[in-house]
Design an enzyme around this catalytic site. Sequence first.
Site, PDB file in Angstrom:
ATOM      1  N   PRO A  82      -1.409   3.639   5.754  1.00  0.00           N
ATOM      2  CA  PRO A  82      -0.540   2.737   4.974  1.00  0.00           C
ATOM      3  C   PRO A  82       0.391   3.519   4.066  1.00  0.00           C
ATOM      4  O   PRO A  82       1.353   2.976   3.538  1.00  0.00           O
ATOM      5  CB  PRO A  82      -1.519   1.882   4.159  1.00  0.00           C
ATOM      6  CG  PRO A  82      -2.864   2.471   4.349  1.00  0.00           C
ATOM      7  CD  PRO A  82      -2.831   3.457   5.472  1.00  0.00           C
TER       8      PRO A  82
ATOM      9  N   GLU B 163     -12.308   5.240   5.635  1.00  0.00           N
ATOM     10  CA  GLU B 163     -11.438   5.493   4.475  1.00  0.00           C
ATOM     11  C   GLU B 163     -10.194   6.294   4.849  1.00  0.00           C
ATOM     12  O   GLU B 163      -9.531   6.857   3.990  1.00  0.00           O
ATOM     13  CB  GLU B 163     -12.229   6.231   3.385  1.00  0.00           C
ATOM     14  CG  GLU B 163     -13.216   5.351   2.641  1.00  0.00           C
ATOM     15  CD  GLU B 163     -12.572   4.110   2.055  1.00  0.00           C
ATOM     16  OE1 GLU B 163     -11.512   4.216   1.415  1.00  0.00           O
ATOM     17  OE2 GLU B 163     -13.124   3.021   2.271  1.00  0.00           O
TER      18      GLU B 163
HETATM   19  C1  SAM Z   1      -8.962   1.281   5.310  1.00  0.00           C
HETATM   20  S1  SAM Z   1      -7.591   2.200   5.847  1.00  0.00           S
HETATM   21  C2  SAM Z   1      -7.573   3.470   4.625  1.00  0.00           C
HETATM   22  C3  SAM Z   1      -6.668   3.136   3.510  1.00  0.00           C
HETATM   23  C4  SAM Z   1      -6.506   4.244   2.482  1.00  0.00           C
HETATM   24  N1  SAM Z   1      -7.693   4.396   1.693  1.00  0.00           N
HETATM   25  C5  SAM Z   1      -5.327   3.895   1.569  1.00  0.00           C
HETATM   26  O1  SAM Z   1      -5.521   3.105   0.656  1.00  0.00           O
HETATM   27  O2  SAM Z   1      -4.221   4.387   1.817  1.00  0.00           O
HETATM   28  C6  SAM Z   1      -8.216   3.010   7.274  1.00  0.00           C
HETATM   29  C7  SAM Z   1      -7.164   3.420   8.276  1.00  0.00           C
HETATM   30  O3  SAM Z   1      -6.522   2.260   8.815  1.00  0.00           O
HETATM   31  C8  SAM Z   1      -5.191   2.574   9.227  1.00  0.00           C
HETATM   32  N2  SAM Z   1      -4.265   1.679   8.530  1.00  0.00           N
HETATM   33  C9  SAM Z   1      -4.592   0.736   7.635  1.00  0.00           C
HETATM   34  N3  SAM Z   1      -3.516   0.070   7.212  1.00  0.00           N
HETATM   35  C10 SAM Z   1      -2.462   0.603   7.865  1.00  0.00           C
HETATM   36  C11 SAM Z   1      -1.061   0.360   7.858  1.00  0.00           C
HETATM   37  N4  SAM Z   1      -0.528  -0.568   7.097  1.00  0.00           N
HETATM   38  N5  SAM Z   1      -0.284   1.112   8.673  1.00  0.00           N
HETATM   39  C12 SAM Z   1      -0.805   2.084   9.435  1.00  0.00           C
HETATM   40  N6  SAM Z   1      -2.109   2.370   9.464  1.00  0.00           N
HETATM   41  C13 SAM Z   1      -2.936   1.641   8.698  1.00  0.00           C
HETATM   42  C14 SAM Z   1      -4.967   4.014   8.826  1.00  0.00           C
HETATM   43  O4  SAM Z   1      -5.179   4.811   9.952  1.00  0.00           O
HETATM   44  C15 SAM Z   1      -6.030   4.259   7.772  1.00  0.00           C
HETATM   45  O5  SAM Z   1      -6.353   5.617   7.685  1.00  0.00           O
END
Ligand code: SAM
Length: 452
Positions: free
Chosen positions: A88, A132
Amino acid sequence: MITISIITVFPELHESFISLSLLGKAQEKGLLKINLIRFSDFVAPKERIDQQLCGPGAGMMLKPEVVEKAINHCIDTHGDGFKIFFSPQGTVMTQPVVKLLAEELFDSPSTDTQQPALLNHAHIILVCPRYEGMDARVEQEYADTVISIGDYVLMGGDLPAQVLLEALLRYAPGIVGNAESVEADSFTGPLLDHPAYTLPVTWHEQEIPPIIRSGNHEAIAQWRREQACKKTILQRFDWFRAAQPSKELCNEAKKTIPPHYVVLMHDQVKLADGSIGTSSVTSIDIHDTARSCATYGIQNFFLVTPLVDQLSIVETFLNFWHSERGKKYNPSRFKAVSRVRTEISLARVLTSIEAETGKKPLVITTSAKIMSHATTIDYHSQGTVWAHNRPIVFIFGTAQGLADEVVNQSDYLLLPITGMTDYNHLSVRSAMAIILDRWLGLQPKLPKKLPH
Ligand SMILES: C[S@@+](CC[C@H](N)C(=O)[O-])C[C@H]1O[C@@H](n2cnc3c(N)ncnc32)[C@H](O)[C@@H]1O
């Protein structure tokens, strides 16, 4: 042949996506090969692919060595690839970003659509973390680019990978049937796509516009362009203004944007002692306001003062600029000042605008302070306001600001302009220029470089 590797915790998530979409068809035709790689194939049986985050805070993360082994496996099998990570926090995916990626990755569409190839890369590697996210060092070491699909957080990179593939492969030669339709879609240029219809002609008492069925291709193209422009201005002015629209498109846009007026109040303003009264006019306000108004296409700038001697000072000044001498002295100032008018009250301004346009104007007041007002708007509310299709009047106060009565009687109150300090004493000229730019100004964005 385009080769794509998706490294994931759950290959099953991608199986039906691939087999049911155009991607499956492209695979069948031999244009594309998608390899699904499972992280857990790179740990010993019963070993975990993830472990606790380091430092305070709960959560799990893929082990760096597992991600590394999976990437190296893809490279060993299919050659070095362009590695896309998902987060994200990455570059937000927009159509221009997708197009840039496509330009980096694919042969141009004019080349052999029977056998599309990748430029500069043997294959594309998509790395989809879960939990994460990705250890920052792995991203730093391996990612050629990090993509976000929007400002929200999902549980993993699998859906982002699918979203990216759907968008990206539309630019791959031979995969989408009609390359022209890709270029005409929303966000490829400054406009959204036009409204589209299919049969039946009448559905739920709504008819397809007759022009669409007229057979007159020129008229249909013109109608579609007008509709696309209208829709874009009302729904996504943010996109339009950032997309470097041509002069011609700006002129088309002006058909949807209602006429705007600016009023500078030297009456009904708060004075230093807290009372409500009048203030003195200053020539610099008139000059600078006139120039701002000319820049942003304001129909007229009204200066309001009920004081006869003040009015006569302004009239003398305006008479010079409206004269042939003024025109010769400074033609561009003449042009700006030619739209300045005076009035003795706000009520008279509103009546004259209504008489000229045939529509009751919609009044937006401005203030340096947050005030309680039924309808406060921000600088992204243009579409809502313009949809009323009424002339818009922005009212600015001199002295200590507009009297509460003026604000309370307005249709909308605009949020104050603020910096990141406690100082908030902009001159009315500066505030007006900032507000007009935020409301009506183009905000060109340079084409992005491919994020690395
Ligand atoms: C729970 S998310 C981790 C979020 C991270 N702790 C942050 O707040 O930036 C887990 C994974 O989901 C994917 N992901 C989640 N939201 C995303 C988005 N909006 N765009 C691209 N990848 C996303 C990414 O690969 C990320 O590493």
